[in-house]
Design a protein around this motif. Structure first.
Motif, PDB file in Angstrom:
ATOM      1  N   LEU A 192      40.172  78.344 -52.882  1.00 60.41           N
ATOM      2  CA  LEU A 192      40.863  78.596 -51.720  1.00 60.41           C
ATOM      3  C   LEU A 192      40.117  80.095 -51.444  1.00 60.41           C
ATOM      4  O   LEU A 192      40.275  81.046 -52.148  1.00 60.41           O
ATOM      5  N   ASP A 193      39.893  80.217 -49.885  1.00 58.33           N
ATOM      6  CA  ASP A 193      39.149  81.602 -49.773  1.00 58.33           C
ATOM      7  C   ASP A 193      40.493  82.297 -49.095  1.00 58.33           C
ATOM      8  O   ASP A 193      41.681  81.985 -48.677  1.00 58.33           O
ATOM      9  N   GLU A 194      40.081  83.553 -48.427  1.00 56.67           N
ATOM     10  CA  GLU A 194      41.095  84.193 -47.753  1.00 56.67           C
ATOM     11  C   GLU A 194      41.781  83.814 -46.419  1.00 56.67           C
ATOM     12  O   GLU A 194      42.751  84.085 -46.099  1.00 56.67           O
ATOM     13  N   GLN A 195      40.944  82.495 -45.870  1.00 54.45           N
ATOM     14  CA  GLN A 195      41.636  81.922 -44.635  1.00 54.45           C
ATOM     15  C   GLN A 195      42.283  80.710 -45.302  1.00 54.45           C
ATOM     16  O   GLN A 195      42.624  79.854 -44.304  1.00 54.45           O
ATOM     17  N   ASP A 196      42.507  80.421 -46.418  1.00 55.86           N
ATOM     18  CA  ASP A 196      43.052  79.334 -47.123  1.00 55.86           C
ATOM     19  C   ASP A 196      42.253  77.804 -46.642  1.00 55.86           C
ATOM     20  O   ASP A 196      42.978  76.860 -46.730  1.00 55.86           O
ATOM     21  N   ARG A 197      40.877  78.216 -46.694  1.00 59.39           N
ATOM     22  CA  ARG A 197      40.016  76.918 -46.516  1.00 59.39           C
ATOM     23  C   ARG A 197      39.600  76.645 -48.049  1.00 59.39           C
ATOM     24  O   ARG A 197      39.566  77.391 -48.928  1.00 59.39           O
ATOM     25  N   LEU A 198      39.698  75.286 -48.039  1.00 54.98           N
ATOM     26  CA  LEU A 198      39.403  74.547 -49.461  1.00 54.98           C
ATOM     27  C   LEU A 198      37.935  74.488 -49.848  1.00 54.98           C
ATOM     28  O   LEU A 198      37.300  73.634 -48.792  1.00 54.98           O
ATOM     29  N   PHE A 199      37.216  75.099 -50.590  1.00 56.68           N
ATOM     30  CA  PHE A 199      35.876  74.759 -50.855  1.00 56.68           C
ATOM     31  C   PHE A 199      35.699  74.064 -52.208  1.00 56.68           C
ATOM     32  O   PHE A 199      36.506  74.427 -53.234  1.00 56.68           O
ATOM     33  N   LEU A 200      34.547  73.258 -52.388  1.00 60.63           N
ATOM     34  CA  LEU A 200      34.380  72.716 -53.618  1.00 60.63           C
ATOM     35  C   LEU A 200      33.095  73.010 -54.095  1.00 60.63           C
ATOM     36  O   LEU A 200      32.141  72.828 -53.338  1.00 60.63           O
ATOM     37  N   SER A 201      32.866  73.084 -55.454  1.00 58.92           N
ATOM     38  CA  SER A 201      31.642  73.145 -56.189  1.00 58.92           C
ATOM     39  C   SER A 201      31.279  71.866 -56.724  1.00 58.92           C
ATOM     40  O   SER A 201      32.205  71.364 -57.468  1.00 58.92           O
ATOM     41  N   THR A 202      30.255  71.390 -56.384  1.00 59.04           N
ATOM     42  CA  THR A 202      29.745  70.138 -56.764  1.00 59.04           C
ATOM     43  C   THR A 202      28.105  70.178 -57.341  1.00 59.04           C
ATOM     44  O   THR A 202      27.557  71.104 -57.172  1.00 59.04           O
ATOM     45  N   PRO A 203      27.786  69.037 -58.028  1.00 57.77           N
ATOM     46  CA  PRO A 203      26.427  69.204 -58.293  1.00 57.77           C
ATOM     47  C   PRO A 203      25.523  69.395 -57.222  1.00 57.77           C
ATOM     48  O   PRO A 203      24.375  69.769 -57.221  1.00 57.77           O
ATOM     49  N   LEU A 204      25.907  69.270 -56.092  1.00 55.89           N
ATOM     50  CA  LEU A 204      25.015  69.209 -54.645  1.00 55.89           C
ATOM     51  C   LEU A 204      25.108  70.781 -54.218  1.00 55.89           C
ATOM     52  O   LEU A 204      24.334  71.091 -53.691  1.00 55.89           O
ATOM     53  N   GLY A 205      26.101  71.276 -54.602  1.00 57.74           N
ATOM     54  CA  GLY A 205      26.495  72.786 -54.215  1.00 57.74           C
ATOM     55  C   GLY A 205      27.768  73.139 -53.508  1.00 57.74           C
ATOM     56  O   GLY A 205      28.698  72.421 -53.739  1.00 57.74           O
ATOM     57  N   LEU A 206      27.762  73.930 -52.966  1.00 61.76           N
ATOM     58  CA  LEU A 206      29.020  74.566 -52.355  1.00 61.76           C
ATOM     59  C   LEU A 206      29.304  73.898 -50.994  1.00 61.76           C
ATOM     60  O   LEU A 206      28.581  73.659 -50.173  1.00 61.76           O
TER      61      LEU A 206
END
Length: 175
Positions: free
Chosen positions: A119-133
């Motif tokens: 979760l970033d400072e704007q409460d957006r959800l990011f995923l780390s995957t084999p393809l990337g961010l």
């Protein structure tokens, strides 16, 4: 990469790169940004024309990649068209298969597993995957909440800038 694109690269290896004409927003939509739009303001404040032609969207998706410096591009025949990214190079869509087999789907129709969540400072959800961010599409946060509730994901806190640095992503290769 399409065979026709690979053939064009061999035939014309020294075509100059293009910057500022294509962008990807936080909802996984491609935008064309002609000279008039570029002069009107920066992306994403001034987006341009959304690419709606399905065959063109598919062509861009099949020929979408990153270079060694973390800049993302669309290989358009012999020309590399660098993208401006609003948030990340991937936008992930979630559905029932997330809870069944742990897979998410990209805006380019690829499937992958998830390594970590942030979760970033704007409460957006990011995923780390084999393809990337990538960023979870805003309309799929209910599925993301279910993944957290059942213990599939445990998001960690990070700033957007830290995530980009950790994953080697440059949002604006022309800057």
């Amino acid at each position: 990469m399409d065979a026709i694109v690979e053939a064009a690269l061999k035939k014309w290896p020294n075509v100059p790169h293009c910057y500022g004409w294509l962008a990807l927003d936080a909802r996984g939509d491609w935008y064309m940004r002609d000279e008039r739009i570029q002069a009107a303001g920066p992306f994403p404040q001034v987006k341009g024309s959304r690419v709606t032609h399905e065959k063109l969207r598919q062509f861009i998706a099949r020929n979408y990649a990153a270079d060694e410096s973390g800049c993302w591009f669309f290989q358009n025949g012999p020309q590399r068209v660098y993208l401006q990214l609003e948030a990340a190079p991937w936008v992930f869509r979630l559905g029932a298969e997330l809870l069944q087999d742990g897979l998410v789907h990209t805006h380019t129709d690829l499937s992958c597993s998830v390594s970590s969540t942030w979760l970033d400072e704007q409460d957006r959800l990011f995923l780390s995957t084999p393809l990337g961010l990538g960023l979870v599409h805003s309309m799929d946060m209910d599925w993301a909440a279910r993944a957290v509730e059942v213990g599939l994901w445990e998001p960690l806190a990070s700033t957007h800038a830290e995530l980009l640095g950790r994953h080697g992503v440059r949002l604006n290769p022309g800057a």
